[in-house]
Design a protein around this motif. Structure first.
Motif, PDB file in Angstrom:
ATOM      1  N   HIS A 113       2.801   3.225   1.424  1.00 11.46           N
ATOM      2  CA  HIS A 113       3.429   3.724   2.649  1.00 11.46           C
ATOM      3  C   HIS A 113       4.341   4.915   2.393  1.00 11.46           C
ATOM      4  O   HIS A 113       5.320   5.101   3.102  1.00 11.46           O
ATOM      5  N   ARG A 116      12.565   4.691  -3.208  1.00 11.36           N
ATOM      6  CA  ARG A 116      12.868   4.717  -1.776  1.00 11.36           C
ATOM      7  C   ARG A 116      13.639   3.478  -1.371  1.00 11.36           C
ATOM      8  O   ARG A 116      14.584   3.546  -0.597  1.00 11.36           O
ATOM      9  N   GLU A 167       3.439   6.508  -7.709  1.00 11.45           N
ATOM     10  CA  GLU A 167       3.575   6.164  -6.300  1.00 11.45           C
ATOM     11  C   GLU A 167       4.373   4.863  -6.158  1.00 11.45           C
ATOM     12  O   GLU A 167       5.213   4.727  -5.277  1.00 11.45           O
ATOM     13  N   LYS A 191       3.003  10.990   2.872  1.00 10.14           N
ATOM     14  CA  LYS A 191       2.221  11.777   1.932  1.00 10.14           C
ATOM     15  C   LYS A 191       2.436  13.281   2.069  1.00 10.14           C
ATOM     16  O   LYS A 191       2.281  14.024   1.123  1.00 10.14           O
ATOM     17  N   HIS A 217      -1.137   6.589  -9.071  1.00  9.47           N
ATOM     18  CA  HIS A 217      -0.747   5.262  -8.625  1.00  9.47           C
ATOM     19  C   HIS A 217       0.593   4.766  -9.155  1.00  9.47           C
ATOM     20  O   HIS A 217       1.433   4.291  -8.416  1.00  9.47           O
ATOM     21  N   HIS A 219       0.813  -1.217   0.000  1.00  8.90           N
ATOM     22  CA  HIS A 219       0.000   0.000   0.000  1.00  8.90           C
ATOM     23  C   HIS A 219       0.843   1.262   0.000  1.00  8.90           C
ATOM     24  O   HIS A 219       0.474   2.266   0.596  1.00  8.90           O
TER      25      HIS A 219
END
Lengths: 253, 297
Positions: free
Chosen positions: A99, A160, A153, A102, A150, A97
């Motif tokens: 994480h 990351r 993201e 945000k 999406h 999801h």
């Protein structure tokens, strides 16, 4: 500097699960599962819902611990290490999801990950710049992560993970929620993790097209056990798998 | 009563409550914990000032900051960290902050008595200068400027530094931040230190206008700032600060403009409007309308 640490450049290292079982109050989620992931390969992990895929990823990354069996990271027993320690030792994951933080910018999200494994703030900035460029997120670097579509993201999740300069990356359903048009883009990202960053990728996803397309090997879990293992070609032909998993959704493969 | 006077009072009271709100909001952001014992930090600072009355002001203020920061860290180390380590529920943690608050009040009562102590550290700031026929006490200006500087400095610390980035990440998603290697105790420790510095500043500024220090002095300040934090929105610091400012401003404004017969009803009106805000905008007045998004599954 972390980059010169001899531990980080062990050539023959593997991420291994050895005889891993996990039960939750009587429910057997994993039974005697072995898994091996070498650097510079993409291994797919597939299976129906409830097969134990996420449990296995959690055990590998330290979010959960096996009831029996062990996890090895480049010949070290890391079974009881918490996630952040495994992260520093070269194991990164992306989340189902997202994480993402945000309220932070895209760039800051990547920087935090780099800082977390001990990079200097300057290193962190350089890495973020490089990774966001490589993943096509440079134009969005200063936007809040909350506004990302999406597909971006998911890429941020990968950026990351890569910011920790990992040798193994576990991707938990990176294609979930993506449109068909976004999937080839993600496939290219997964390949680049293997080819350009030299990291091994364990790819968990329901998107069979993606799995068959990018994986070097595939392992199939069903009801907590390894049902089959092999190349995409072999798996495609495997009748058991077709019954257990491909059933309906795999017909279009 | 004239408007210029009322506005000057209101702005400075707003700045003061803005500081308290940020101190509370900072710790809440990282720990998801409202520290009800925050007011006792302010009280402690006031007592330090009362007992260092003979000292040069800068030294007394330095001492006040040091003591309050130390007490903030003691709160975190002795009460909150062990509970956190035991995996205490948020409700238990909240009750623990009440316990710490009452414990400190009792200690102040035993140590310093109930009659109160007088602070005189920056008393000369009660003198006034005149602008356009309006008498403005220096402390109003000093409070407003100090408040603005400290809020900007806190913002810069959070937005411009590495550790600030860690704090913001932890405030967004503590668990994920930990997993990414952010050191939880360091981040929490830092937020307590900054909250302590802000509390000490409030001690110094508040006691100029209200020099009597009593054991329960911090309670109404905390409650009132909390009202501001809730009205503004807990999730982001600037909205918490704005909420604190708004409550202080409104209180200062009406406190000046209404007769003392009418001001009796002021707290009731303020708390009543809080209920209204919570009913209409539960995420806070200054939170974006879509603030409560459901996580995608």
């Amino acid at each position: 500097m972390a980059e010169q640490d001899p531990q980080r450049r062990r050539p023959s290292g593997l991420l291994r699960a050895v005889g891993v079982s996990r039960s939750f109050e009587g429910l057997q989620a994993l039974t005697d599962v072995d898994l091996e992931l070498a650097r510079s390969e993409v291994v797919g992990l597939i299976g129906p819902n409830g097969a134990g895929k996420t449990t296995l990823v959690n055990v590998l990354t330290g979010f959960d611990f096996p009831t029996t069996g062990r996890v090895e990271l480049e010949e070290r027993d890391v079974t009881r290490w918490p996630p952040q320690r495994r992260g520093r030792a070269g194991l990164a994951r992306t989340f189902q999801h997202g994480h993402a933080f945000k309220g932070l910018t895209v760039r800051e999200n990547v920087e935090v990950a780099a800082l977390g494994v001990g990079a200097s703030s300057r290193d962190a900035r350089t890495r973020a710049h490089r990774l966001l460029g490589a993943l096509g997120l440079a134009a969005r670097a200063d936007e809040a992560a909350s506004v990302l579509p999406h597909g971006d993201e998911r890429k941020l999740g990968v950026a990351r993970a890569l910011a920790t300069e990992p040798r193994f990356v576990l991707m938990d359903e990176p294609a979930a929620g993506l449109t068909e048009a976004e999937v080839p883009d993600l496939a290219a990202v997964v390949r680049s993790v293997r080819d350009e960053h030299g990291a091994g990728v364990l790819l968990i996803d329901h998107n069979v097209t993606l799995i068959l397309d990018v994986c070097d090997r595939i392992q199939v879990l069903d009801q907590g056990r390894t049902l089959a293992e092999g190349t995409p070609e072999e798996i495609r032909k495997n009748i058991d798998v077709a019954n257990a998993y491909l059933g309906g959704s795999g017909r279009d493969v | 009563m004239n408007w210029g006077q009322a506005i000057a009072d209101a702005i400075s009271l707003g700045a003061l409550y803005g500081l308290v709100a940020v101190g509370i909001g900072l710790v809440f952001g990282v720990m998801r914990l409202i520290n009800f014992a925050y007011g006792e930090l302010i009280t402690a600072g006031a007592y330090v000032l009362a007992y260092t009355g003979g000292w040069p002001a800068p030294l007394a203020i330095l001492m006040c900051v040091a003591a309050v920061v130390a007490l903030a860290l003691v709160q975190e180390r002795v009460a909150f960290r062990p509970l956190r380590r035991m995996g205490a529920s948020p409700a238990a943690m909240l009750v623990a902050t009440f316990a710490v608050s009452f414990l400190l009040q009792a200690i102040y009562l035993l140590a310093f008595g109930s009659r109160g102590q007088i602070v005189g550290t920056l008393g000369q700031l009660n003198s006034a200068f005149t602008v356009d026929g309006v008498d403005i006490r220096w402390i109003l200006l000093v409070t407003t400027v100090t408040g603005a500087i400290l809020l900007l400095a806190t913002g810069a610390l959070l937005n411009r530094t590495t550790i600030g980035l860690h704090v913001r990440a932890a405030a967004q998603d503590f668990r994920t931040a930990r997993i990414l290697g952010v050191r939880a105790n360091r981040v929490i420790g830092l937020s307590f230190v900054v909250a302590g510095v802000l509390a000490a500043a409030v001690s110094v500024l508040y006691t100029v206008s209200n020099p009597l220090v009593q054991p329960q002095m911090g309670v109404p300040i905390t409650i009132f700032a909390l009202v501001g934090v809730v009205v503004g929105g807990l999730d982001r610091l600037w909205s918490a600060a704005l909420g604190g400012f708004a409550v202080g401003f409104v209180y200062g404004m009406f406190g000046d403009l209404l007769s003392s017969q009418q001001t009796v009803y002021l707290p009731a009106v303020v708390y009543g409007s809080v209920i209204l805000v919570l009913l209409l905008r539960p995420a806070g007045l200054f939170a974006p309308l879509h603030a409560r998004q459901v996580e995608r599954v």
